[in-house]
Motif scaffolding. Sequence first.
Motif, PDB file in Angstrom:
ATOM      1  N   VAL A   1       0.854  -1.375  -0.084  1.00 36.53           N
ATOM      2  CA  VAL A   1      -0.081  -0.249  -0.069  1.00 36.53           C
ATOM      3  C   VAL A   1       1.141   1.291   0.064  1.00 36.53           C
ATOM      4  O   VAL A   1       1.731   1.411   0.891  1.00 36.53           O
ATOM      5  N   LYS A   2       0.790   2.200  -1.002  1.00 36.25           N
ATOM      6  CA  LYS A   2       1.371   3.376  -1.239  1.00 36.25           C
ATOM      7  C   LYS A   2       0.543   4.510  -0.989  1.00 36.25           C
ATOM      8  O   LYS A   2      -0.774   4.397  -1.199  1.00 36.25           O
TER       9      LYS A   2
ATOM     10  N   MET B   1      -3.186   5.289  -2.816  1.00 35.26           N
ATOM     11  CA  MET B   1      -3.857   4.147  -3.396  1.00 35.26           C
ATOM     12  C   MET B   1      -5.244   4.129  -3.010  1.00 35.26           C
ATOM     13  O   MET B   1      -5.674   4.702  -1.887  1.00 35.26           O
TER      14      MET B   1
ATOM     15  N   VAL C   1      -7.908   0.854  -1.244  1.00 32.29           N
ATOM     16  CA  VAL C   1      -7.770  -0.316  -0.604  1.00 32.29           C
ATOM     17  C   VAL C   1      -9.074  -0.896  -0.406  1.00 32.29           C
ATOM     18  O   VAL C   1      -9.820  -0.390   0.327  1.00 32.29           O
TER      19      VAL C   1
ATOM     20  N   ASP D   1     -10.703  -3.945   1.838  1.00 41.65           N
ATOM     21  CA  ASP D   1     -10.493  -5.035   3.275  1.00 41.65           C
ATOM     22  C   ASP D   1     -11.626  -5.842   3.225  1.00 41.65           C
ATOM     23  O   ASP D   1     -12.703  -5.187   3.679  1.00 41.65           O
TER      24      ASP D   1
ATOM     25  N   LEU E   1      -2.374   1.168   8.817  1.00 43.11           N
ATOM     26  CA  LEU E   1      -2.272   2.364   7.657  1.00 43.11           C
ATOM     27  C   LEU E   1      -1.732   3.499   8.128  1.00 43.11           C
ATOM     28  O   LEU E   1      -0.997   4.492   7.603  1.00 43.11           O
TER      29      LEU E   1
ATOM     30  N   HIS F   1       1.990   5.505   3.652  1.00 37.08           N
ATOM     31  CA  HIS F   1       0.705   4.358   3.315  1.00 37.08           C
ATOM     32  C   HIS F   1      -0.575   4.838   3.498  1.00 37.08           C
ATOM     33  O   HIS F   1      -1.061   3.840   3.378  1.00 37.08           O
TER      34      HIS F   1
ATOM     35  N   PRO G   1      -4.050   5.863   2.355  1.00 31.53           N
ATOM     36  CA  PRO G   1      -4.545   5.471   0.972  1.00 31.53           C
ATOM     37  C   PRO G   1      -5.458   6.778   0.621  1.00 31.53           C
ATOM     38  O   PRO G   1      -5.718   7.523   1.522  1.00 31.53           O
TER      39      PRO G   1
ATOM     40  N   TYR H   1      -9.929   3.858   1.906  1.00 30.92           N
ATOM     41  CA  TYR H   1      -9.937   2.490   2.452  1.00 30.92           C
ATOM     42  C   TYR H   1     -11.378   1.994   2.453  1.00 30.92           C
ATOM     43  O   TYR H   1     -12.149   2.795   3.348  1.00 30.92           O
TER      44      TYR H   1
ATOM     45  N   ASP I   1      -6.485  -0.997  -6.002  1.00 28.91           N
ATOM     46  CA  ASP I   1      -4.941  -1.259  -5.915  1.00 28.91           C
ATOM     47  C   ASP I   1      -4.815  -2.297  -5.150  1.00 28.91           C
ATOM     48  O   ASP I   1      -3.989  -3.151  -5.799  1.00 28.91           O
ATOM     49  N   VAL I   2      -5.258  -2.378  -4.135  1.00 36.03           N
ATOM     50  CA  VAL I   2      -4.696  -3.579  -3.111  1.00 36.03           C
ATOM     51  C   VAL I   2      -6.278  -4.069  -2.748  1.00 36.03           C
ATOM     52  O   VAL I   2      -7.146  -3.398  -1.751  1.00 36.03           O
TER      53      VAL I   2
END
Length: 225
Positions: free
Chosen positions: A23-24, A27, A29, A31, A44, A50, A52, A55, A96-97
Amino acid sequence: HGRYVHRDYAAHWFRWQHALRFVKAGMRVLDVGCGPDQMMTKVLCASQSHVPELYVGVDVDRLPRKSQIAWTQIVDEFDVTRRWKELLACGAGPFDVVTCFEVIEHMPVERGRALLRALKALVKPDGVILLSTPVYNGKHMAANHIHEYGYDELAMEIRRAGLVIDRVVGTFMTSQAIKRVATPEQLKLVNDLHDKWYAWDILANFLAPLYPRESSNCCWILRKE
């Protein structure tokens, strides 16, 4: 767990720290199965590098607490296997993640397949999925689990869903497995640590990343074909 921190509990923290590698800042994310504490949001927050852009935490259960951090959205009572398109329709995804830790084993196989397809649909073409679950040993399965996957069985289901296995990381393993596969140098190290400091439940997390097939639980790093 009475005596000390159980390996399952410790493994959760190591999983989140591993997820942090992907995670950058800026981004998006997702979950899946974020749970009542939304632990990933806490991880995070550890560094601005990190944090995002967004999220999104979803969970099939009703959550008594929801993160109030500005860049978080928590959606409870949400079955991602049936409602994943809503995350795209509202503009939250693709992501992204995508993390999905300790979820798939609570589903029948057909719903597990639907979950894998949903994760694939929700991740960006160059994104990454992190999926963790127990590795079934053919003998014992947790009472609250519906289907635990053998290592090769899950690999087959992942490929069947059109995903590529980038790598697999063990999250914890038994002391018996450690003694069976560790090198003499590794075994000396863990025995020294056990004698002087750590319980086996803590050491269970140390060598597991090197031996996913011998681990009791793994994190699968997946990408689109």
